[in-house]
Design an enzyme around this catalytic site. Sequence first.
Site, short mmCIF file in Angstrom:
data_model
loop_
_atom_site.label_atom_id
_atom_site.label_comp_id
_atom_site.label_asym_id
_atom_site.label_seq_id
_atom_site.Cartn_x
_atom_site.Cartn_y
_atom_site.Cartn_z
NE ARG A 1 -34.54 0.11 -26.08
CZ ARG A 1 -35.60 0.91 -26.25
NH1 ARG A 1 -35.49 2.22 -26.09
NH2 ARG A 1 -36.78 0.41 -26.56
NE ARG B 1 -29.81 -3.04 -27.06
CZ ARG B 1 -31.13 -2.94 -27.04
NH1 ARG B 1 -31.79 -3.16 -25.91
NH2 ARG B 1 -31.78 -2.61 -28.13
CG ASP C 1 -36.16 -2.54 -23.88
OD1 ASP C 1 -35.25 -3.38 -24.03
OD2 ASP C 1 -37.28 -2.67 -24.39
CB SER D 1 -40.38 -11.97 -21.40
OG SER D 1 -40.43 -10.76 -22.13
NE ARG E 1 -33.12 -9.65 -30.91
CZ ARG E 1 -33.97 -8.68 -30.55
NH1 ARG E 1 -34.30 -7.73 -31.43
NH2 ARG E 1 -34.48 -8.64 -29.35
CE LYS F 1 -39.28 -1.98 -29.35
NZ LYS F 1 -39.26 -3.20 -28.53
O1 LIG Z 1 -42.31 -7.87 -24.87
C1 LIG Z 1 -41.80 -6.84 -25.31
O2 LIG Z 1 -42.45 -5.97 -25.95
C2 LIG Z 1 -40.37 -6.62 -25.07
C3 LIG Z 1 -39.67 -7.42 -24.20
C4 LIG Z 1 -38.25 -7.22 -23.87
O3 LIG Z 1 -37.50 -8.25 -24.47
P1 LIG Z 1 -36.96 -9.57 -23.69
O4 LIG Z 1 -38.11 -10.27 -23.13
O5 LIG Z 1 -36.29 -10.35 -24.79
O6 LIG Z 1 -36.01 -9.08 -22.63
C5 LIG Z 1 -37.74 -5.88 -24.37
O7 LIG Z 1 -36.33 -5.85 -24.37
C6 LIG Z 1 -38.23 -5.57 -25.76
O8 LIG Z 1 -37.78 -4.31 -26.19
C7 LIG Z 1 -39.73 -5.52 -25.81
C1 LIG Z 2 -34.70 -5.10 -27.66
C2 LIG Z 2 -35.58 -4.23 -28.12
O1 LIG Z 2 -36.59 -4.50 -28.98
P1 LIG Z 2 -37.06 -5.87 -29.67
O2 LIG Z 2 -36.64 -7.02 -28.83
O3 LIG Z 2 -38.54 -5.73 -29.77
O4 LIG Z 2 -36.41 -5.89 -31.03
C3 LIG Z 2 -35.55 -2.81 -27.66
O5 LIG Z 2 -36.53 -2.09 -27.94
O6 LIG Z 2 -34.58 -2.37 -27.04
#
Ligand SMILES: O=C(O)C1=C[C@@H](OP(=O)(O)O)[C@@H](O)[C@H](O)C1
Ligand SMILES: C=C(OP(=O)(O)O)C(=O)O
Length: 441
Positions: free
Chosen positions: A391, A348, A317, A173, A129, A30
């Site tokens: 998830r 979560r 994740d 991030s 969010r 992803k």
């Molecule tokens: O940069 C990315 O592609 C992602 C960063 C992560 O989020 P956070 O940085 O909010 O933890 C992850 O949970 C998300 O599914 C994908």
């Molecule tokens: C939090 C997730 O995705 P995103 O932040 O990209 O919506 C995820 O894939 O679990």
Amino acid sequence: MSVDGLPEKFDVIVHPAPELRGELRAQPSKNYTTRYLLAAALAVGESRVVGVATSEDAGAMLRCLGDWGAGVELVGGDAVIRGFGASPRAGVTLNPGNAGAVARFLMGVAALTTGTEFVTDYPDSLGKRPQGDLLEALSRLGARVQSRDGMFPVSISGPIRGGVVEVSAERSSQYASALMFLGPLLPDGLELRLTGEIKSHAPLRQTLDTLAAFGVRASASEDLSRISIPGGQAFRAGRVLVPGDYPGSAAILAAAVTRPGEVRLSNLREQDLQGEREAVAVLREMGADIVRDGDVLTVRGGRPLHGVVRDGDGFTDAVQALTGAASLAGGTTTWENVYTLRLKECDRISDTRRELERLGLSVSETQDSLTVTGTPSLAGGVTADGHGDHRMIMLLTILGLSAAAPIRITAAHHIRKSYPLFFRHLEELGARFEYPEATRA
Ligand SMILES: O=C(O)C1=C[C@@H](OP(=O)(O)O)[C@@H](O)[C@H](O)C1
Ligand SMILES: C=C(OP(=O)(O)O)C(=O)O
């Protein structure tokens, strides 16, 4: 028709699986799919992203890039992208669906335009969010920004020149990653100062990796608190190959370790920047039998598992999937430093506690941790709420495969956000599901 051949909206009834046995190829990542598609659009000329994900999030990125003026063509399993370079079309309204990373990355790049609007058809998930940390950084750089209290709908207008800017990395991030995609295309580049306790280091490194793959220069301090991106650069069009997906595969691995049988999962390279790669080590620490041979992992399932205490931020994740294994293990598991899980598709931490308690498990939470005491004999026989979160649906499915009686999960079609073939893959391993009409949206 969707790639899974299932109804548009469905609940899933998960039947207990006596064993899981067979071979699967891990789906495309992803995080690399979203990054490579965006980087390809930011290049001038034609790029080929080989083996892209077929998830809703990948679809959201493709749709938005097309709306911004990129040429988008799906050829076999690849995406051929004709990029718009530093000039996405102005005056466009983008809808990234429920894809957080897609939304944030595009909001960063929107500062190249003289105006882009962002809306979502998921007001109860992405719409709730937080976007404020990114919007503040863009606004300090001179962009005009409007939002509903730091949330969707959002509008962003540039152009901006770049320079030194602080961005909080405490909640996600993705804000810093967004600015990293923008920086090279600004005349003055970006000197990023990441403030607060930096969360999710792994995706930041995946962004640096992507920039390098497209010929963009960037440098970062070891702790990632300073990231320097010279301006006036171009993304170089080319051909990139999407690696296998560790977050989704963590759910297959957790299912496989908790049932008897033997499962081989290929396409998971050992040297990989996805933090969720650590799920393999965590499951082994719990007592699982997982052997690696190159890119192939072989799980011999059904061994007794025991709880662990781990900082979960490095594999954010995979925490839900690993909670599935922890719920079926002897003893107690705690995931520490996981506050950001509250800011994902659902909360979560609290929502997981509620669903696990509904299944009879003993669970507790603090602001930034989740603790579950496992049981090898789960009764099942209940309807659990999928919370519209892929998830959470994976976690509940793992539990349903091991429960004494079937578990029904509401609105399980939301699995398509990241892993449309999740149920189909488990069926290939011998699991049995029913897909009745969804009882909620
Ligand atoms: O940069 C990315 O592609 C992602 C960063 C992560 O989020 P956070 O940085 O909010 O933890 C992850 O949970 C998300 O599914 C994908
Ligand atoms: C939090 C997730 O995705 P995103 O932040 O990209 O919506 C995820 O894939 O679990």
